[in-house]
Design an enzyme around this catalytic site. Structure first.
Site, PDB file in Angstrom:
ATOM      1  N   GLY A  86     -16.741   6.051  20.739  1.00 56.62           N
ATOM      2  CA  GLY A  86     -17.504   4.941  21.558  1.00 56.62           C
ATOM      3  C   GLY A  86     -18.155   3.970  22.647  1.00 56.62           C
ATOM      4  O   GLY A  86     -17.529   4.897  23.311  1.00 56.62           O
ATOM      5  N   SER A  87     -18.063   2.350  23.006  1.00 55.66           N
ATOM      6  CA  SER A  87     -18.757   2.579  23.459  1.00 55.66           C
ATOM      7  C   SER A  87     -16.684   2.054  24.878  1.00 55.66           C
ATOM      8  O   SER A  87     -17.062   1.174  26.301  1.00 55.66           O
ATOM      9  CB  SER A  87     -18.668   0.704  23.985  1.00 55.66           C
ATOM     10  OG  SER A  87     -20.414   0.804  23.488  1.00 55.66           O
ATOM     11  N   THR A  88     -16.138   2.233  24.652  1.00 52.98           N
ATOM     12  CA  THR A  88     -14.914   2.394  25.583  1.00 52.98           C
ATOM     13  C   THR A  88     -15.083   3.967  26.419  1.00 52.98           C
ATOM     14  O   THR A  88     -15.134   3.430  27.712  1.00 52.98           O
ATOM     15  CB  THR A  88     -13.162   2.811  24.305  1.00 52.98           C
ATOM     16  OG1 THR A  88     -13.317   4.016  23.454  1.00 52.98           O
ATOM     17  CG2 THR A  88     -13.024   1.033  23.826  1.00 52.98           C
TER      18      THR A  88
END
Length: 586
Positions: free
Chosen positions: A308-310
């Site tokens: 995801g956004s990591t």
């Protein structure tokens, strides 16, 4: 007297005179020889009897001396001495706490040809071992072989009770059993062994791969071996494990995992993956998870996930390191992107022009996709490969999965991977790559063994520029102060981090209500020493005033770990603008 009579008298006199002159008569001599022969035979028989008794009593005396010099454990057990059974070295944490050790035990066996009454033997054994299978045991006791294992690794109490039964043909052989004092707290790191004391997973399996199994085959592991020290800190490990347990309950998740990594050495100080198992009783605890997930799977290193956004951490670092983007660059996020029949939009839409800092803080998918487009497909793939995110991680732990990526990268792939969709990697790799962006730009393979900073520098690879590192530290801190990572802001420890809320693929499509959440953080961010990464798989319950996104669960757990573990790791809290402690009076 007639002539004939006179002749007979003279012959008798002559014979008498001859006997008198020449010694004993023939009859006397014959009697004397018989008596001498009988005496010799009696003496020989006596010597033979004495010799036989001497040999017998010498054997008995020798055995008594042997038993007197042998320990009581070996005397009471049938089979080889316990010291001849293969040993394993103790496994210790970095502070010398025992994580795994050998304890002496016995195993029960039968010699079927000596069993008098198999039915009675089964009935008696079941009084001590109620879970023993009667049919299987009976088959073993009536087998034509001369040896059958009945039960491995008995307790001393069980051995004593079976001995008291007095069953002919039943015996014990000494063995060694692996004991894990920390139990499930270190299960995925330390691993466990099978009934033959061979490593099945974790660092136990690693030791066998380093030659311990070969030494055992050659019978060279009878004497105690030098302990093996790990990089794990049991105190921090317990904290991570407790927080993951609490996370499963608080957020009704199917799994949770966390890792604490030294950014300057690559040492893993703690790593927990839940659900887990008890290595002291793996057969009864593995694959017995009510949520249906595999509890023997280490999700930190053996599970691959779309993070995801990591992944926007690496997209932003790539753009800055390329020189094509700087902190003052802007990106138009007023409208969604349409490419390849797909729409890219922001979860928290701002519908305005964003700076590089804004893209990171607001976790803009549109801004991240545009960054990837600026760098280009080849540059994007090369950068992620440089950070080790697209290749199999090198470390001691055997359970390491290989990342997945598109076979052929197209523009749509690059733009979606920019915000964490389309490529899957392990959480531990994500933590290692993040550490490289914060420790001065050095990519260091993780290790579960002690390693100094000097040793780490010898194998480190420089992957980003120093200015990129400074910018990423600034962005990490800004996201905790003003962005989605605010719940991980532990006062005094200068935490920085990035959240990641990814939709999971269900039946070939992304499901909006099934999430995989992650939070990657570091502290103290002005001079990072440790990276903490937490994942929460499929959270369903939210705390009051918060949703089920990463900042509300993974971020909370990471903050709790930092608050509890930082003092144990030697990181002192600092307060005030100049870092000095504030005195507050009440």
């Amino acid at each position: 007297m007639s002539f004939l009579s006179r002749i007979m008298v003279l012959k008798r006199k002559a014979h008498f005179n001859a006997d008198a002159r020449g010694g004993l008569s023939t009859g006397a001599m014959r009697f004397q020889g018989t008596r001498k022969k009988a005496g010799n035979q009696a003496r020989n028989r006596l010597i033979i009897i004495i010799a036989c008794f001497s040999v017998v009593y010498s054997i008995i005396g020798g055995r008594l001396i042997q038993y007197g010099l042998t320990g009581s454990f070996a005397v009471a057990s049938i089979g080889p001495n316990v010291n001849q059974v293969a040993s394993r070295p103790d496994i210790l944490d970095r502070n010398g706490e025992v994580l795994a050790t050998d304890i002496r035990t016995v195993s029960l066996y039968a010699e079927p040809h000596k069993i008098v009454d198999p039915d009675e033997a089964v009935e008696l054994l079941s009084t001590v071992l109620p879970d023993i299978d009667p049919k299987t045991t009976y088959d073993k006791l009536t087998n034509k072989s001369h040896f059958q294992w009945l039960r491995r690794q008995l307790t001393p109490k069980q051995q004593s009770e079976i001995l008291a039964l007095g069953i002919p043909g039943i015996g014990f052989r000494p063995s060694k059993r692996r004991f894990y004092p920390a139990g499930d707290i270190t299960s995925h790191v330390v691993g466990y062994v099978n009934v033959d004391n061979r490593g099945i997973g974790g660092m136990e399996k690693y030791l066998d791969q380093q030659g311990l199994a070969d030494l055992a085959e050659l019978g060279m592991t009878g004497s105690p071996l030098e302990p093996v020290k790990l990089s794990i800190d049991l105190r921090v490990q317990a904290i991570v494990n407790q927080e993951m347990h609490q996370g499963l309950v608080d957020f009704d998740a199917i799994a949770a995992a966390g890792v604490v990594l030294d950014v300057n050495t690559g040492e893993v100080l703690a790593m927990a993956s839940l659900p887990d198992f008890d290595p002291n009783n793996p057969g009864a605890t593995i694959d017995h998870n009510p949520k249906g997930t595999h509890n023997d799977m280490n999700r930190m290193s053996a599970g691959i996930f779309e993070m995801g956004s990591t992944f926007k951490t690496f997209t932003t670092a790539m753009a800055l390191d390329s020189g094509k983007v700087n902190m003052n660059s802007t990106f138009d996020a007023r409208r969604p992107l349409y490419i390849g029949g797909r729409t890219i939009h922001d979860f928290h839409a701002t519908r305005r022009i964003l700076s590089t800092t804004d893209v990171f803080i607001h976790s803009s998918n549109i801004g991240s996709a545009k960054m990837a487009d600026i760098v280009g497909i080849d540059g994007h793939r090369e950068f992620l490969t440089r950070l080790g995110l697209l290749t199999r991680m090198q470390t001691e732990l055997p359970e390491v999965a290989s990342p997945s990526q598109p076979k052929v990268w197209k523009k749509i792939h690059s733009m979606t991977i920019a915000f964490g969709h389309g490529a899957a990697t392990t959480p531990l790799q994500t933590a290692v790559a993040a550490a490289a962006l914060l420790n001065g730009g050095k990519l260091i393979n993780p290790t579960f063994l002690p390693r100094t900073e000097e040793q780490a520098n010898e194998i480190a690879q420089l992957v980003v520029k120093p200015q990129t590192v400074e910018n990423m530290r600034t962005l990490f801190r800004a996201n905790v102060l003003d962005g989605s990572g605010s719940r991980a802001n532990i006062p005094g420890f200068f935490v920085g981090g990035k959240t990641g809320t990814a939709e999971k693929v269900v039946n070939g499509r992304y499901a909006g209500n099934v999430r995989f959440n992650a939070f990657v953080s570091a502290f103290p961010i002005n001079n990072p020493k440790y990276v903490v990464l937490v994942i929460v798989d499929e959270p369903k319950k939210a705390k009051q005033g918060c949703g089920v996104t990463a900042g509300c669960n993974a971020g909370v757990l990471a903050g709790n770990i930092i608050r509890r573990a930082a003092p144990l790791l030697g990181v002192k809290p600092q307060f005030g603008p100049d870092g000095s402690a504030l005195l507050v009076s009440y």
